[in-house]
Motif scaffolding. Structure first.
Motif, PDB file in Angstrom:
ATOM      1  N   THR A 144       0.831  -1.208   0.000  1.00 29.00           N
ATOM      2  CA  THR A 144       0.000   0.000   0.000  1.00 29.00           C
ATOM      3  C   THR A 144       0.864   1.256   0.000  1.00 29.00           C
ATOM      4  OG1 THR A 144      -1.779  -1.158   1.134  1.00 29.00           O
ATOM      5  CG2 THR A 144      -1.796   1.232   1.297  1.00 29.00           C
TER       6      THR A 144
ATOM      7  N   GLN B 235      -7.464   0.150  -0.387  1.00 30.80           N
ATOM      8  CA  GLN B 235      -7.599  -1.075   0.411  1.00 30.80           C
ATOM      9  C   GLN B 235      -8.797  -0.968   1.362  1.00 30.80           C
ATOM     10  OE1 GLN B 235      -3.941  -2.306   2.209  1.00 30.80           O
ATOM     11  NE2 GLN B 235      -4.883  -3.921   3.395  1.00 30.80           N
TER      12      GLN B 235
ATOM     13  N   ASP C 126      -5.952  -2.024  -4.689  1.00 34.31           N
ATOM     14  CA  ASP C 126      -5.276  -2.469  -3.474  1.00 34.31           C
ATOM     15  C   ASP C 126      -6.144  -3.518  -2.781  1.00 34.31           C
ATOM     16  OD1 ASP C 126      -3.451  -2.711  -1.477  1.00 34.31           O
ATOM     17  OD2 ASP C 126      -3.605  -0.647  -0.745  1.00 34.31           O
TER      18      ASP C 126
HETATM   19 MG   LIG Z   1      -1.911  -2.791   2.201  1.00 31.85          MG
END
Ligand SMILES: [Mg+2]
Ligand SMILES: Nc1ncnc2c1ncn2[C@@H]1O[C@H](COP(=O)(O)OP(=O)(O)OP(=O)(O)O)[C@@H](O)[C@H]1O
Length: 395
Positions: free
Chosen positions: A44, A84, A160
């Motif tokens: 990330t 994410q 993500d």
């Molecule tokens: Mg991550």
């Protein structure tokens, strides 16, 4: 020039820990590149730097020919980002979420309407466009986020953990959507995952990242071909049997490598914890403070869903050894005989070709499913899974 070129990109949050440690790679136009790595590997953080949300401490990158340090606006126009953590407004409809995003990008009314129609069709959400997002399933929410990421026609899409917390069937359907937008819209994709099967299915090339460094970068097949031979998986009655048998196997020169298969330690610990106190887990994420007291057990089927997710990612076995060797089929009788002589009970013996899990283990010396993140990271992950399934979390 490649669509994405990354040179020595580095990020540290404190002096000692480099979240991303001088990574370099490039992504060709129209490629799907997978970032495969365990919790805390730096996936990330890398995407956040590439999308100009985080400023690197060193190195740089170009996206679509634009430098992330000197041309952030042009970079942002070139990319779509599906984060994410879920970021939809669940009190708005799907269409309203998209419309809001279109306004942020300065698209006029007609353009917004036409593109919203198009992206909804692409992710097959046209029928549900005017329902509130809070009535969507986890998979529908993820598809809406992908649609939103495409609204301004980006050349590059960052995904993500696109299928985190989703059931296997929904996960499959998201995979098909990703492939379709890549093929139909010619979008270049970087996707992060710690699911090896996802990377294997979707990605033209896979970059394995661990402790912020690129460990290997190659096609899934080439990565698997590196591990020549077969894998023989042995399941034992208990861990004591493993301890007894392993030294005997280590004496066999025809076994190239012996790996203990992941037990999903932290997930199992987490799962156990959820059995006793889900409220406590949430409060730890909210406040990051230590456990004070136990509260009541969960009343819904969350435990069952949670276990199912563990199962899908293959984290069930705590009593297995994987052996890498040549001519596995011919060696099995010898292994069984050795177990009999040592009075070790073998519950099953399986012969298979190496997978990306085996590759990860071989190149990093660790199992991707060992979940090396902190306990708080692990709890956070559980919360994302809850949100993906539309369950409330305390904020
Ligand atoms: Mg991550
Ligand atoms: N804002 C921050 N402040 C301090 N440390 C951070 C911050 N963001 C990330 N980190 C740390 O940097 C490292 C890399 O984190 P990152 O989120 O990039 O990992 P990841 O590969 O995306 O993991 P996951 O699979 O859990 O999403 C971790 O050790 C993490 O704790």
């Amino acid at each position: 020039m490649d669509t994405i070129e990354v040179k020595e990109l580095t990020k540290f949050f404190d002096k000692d820990v480099k979240a991303v440690d001088g990574i370099s790679f490039s992504v060709q136009e129209g490629e799907i590149l997978g970032f495969l790595g365990p919790n805390g590997a730096g996936k990330t953080t890398t995407l956040n730097m590439l999308s100009t949300l985080l400023r690197p401490n060193g190195g740089t990158a170009t996206i679509n020919g634009h430098d992330i340090l000197t041309e952030p606006d042009a970079v942002r126009r070139s990319i779509g980002y599906v984060f994410q953590d879920p970021t939809l407004d669940i009190e708005l409809t799907g269409r309203e979420n998209l419309d809001f995003h279109g306004r942020l990008y300065g698209l006029d009314r007609n353009t917004r309407q036409q593109r919203i129609k198009e992206v909804l069709e692409l992710v097959q959400l046209t029928d549900r466009a005017d329902n509130f997002v809070k009535t969507y399933s986890g998979g529908m929410k993820r598809r809406l986020e992908i649609a939103r990421g495409l609204l301004h026609y980006p050349k590059v899409l960052f995904l993500d953990e696109p299928t985190l917390g989703l059931d296997p069937q929904t996960r499959r359907s998201i995979w098909e959507h990703i492939l379709r937008l890549n093929q139909e819209k010619k979008v270049t994709v970087i996707l992060t995952t710690h699911y090896t099967e996802e990377a294997d299915y979707l990605c033209k090339r896979i970059l394995i990242i661990d402790f912020g460094k690129v460990v290997v970068l190659d096609t899934p097949n080439k990565l698997k071909e590196r591990l020549q031979g077969d894998v023989v998986s042995l399941t034992f009655k208990d861990t004591a049997a493993i301890e007894k048998f392993r030294p005997l196997l280590e004496k066999k020169e025809w076994i190239h490598k012996i790996n203990v298969v992941a037990s999903g330690n932290n997930y199992a610990a987490m799962s156990r914890m959820m059995q006793t106190s889900p409220q406590m887990v949430n409060s730890m994420v909210d406040n990051e403070k230590t456990i004070q007291e136990e509260t009541s057990p969960p009343k819904d089927t969350e435990q069952a869903v949670f276990e199912k997710n563990i199962q899908f990612s293959g984290e069930q076995c705590s009593k297995c050894l994987n052996l890498l060797l040549d001519n596995g089929g011919h060696r099995i009788p010898e292994i069984v005989k050795l177990a009999e002589e040592a009075k070790v009970i073998l519950e099953s013996v399986e012969l298979r070709k190496p997978t990306l899990d085996d590759v990860f283990l071989s190149v990093t010396g660790r199992n991707i499913r060992e979940e090396e993140g902190s306990f708080i990271d692990m709890v956070r992950r559980h919360r994302i899974m809850r949100q993906a399934r539309g369950k409330p979390t305390r904020n």
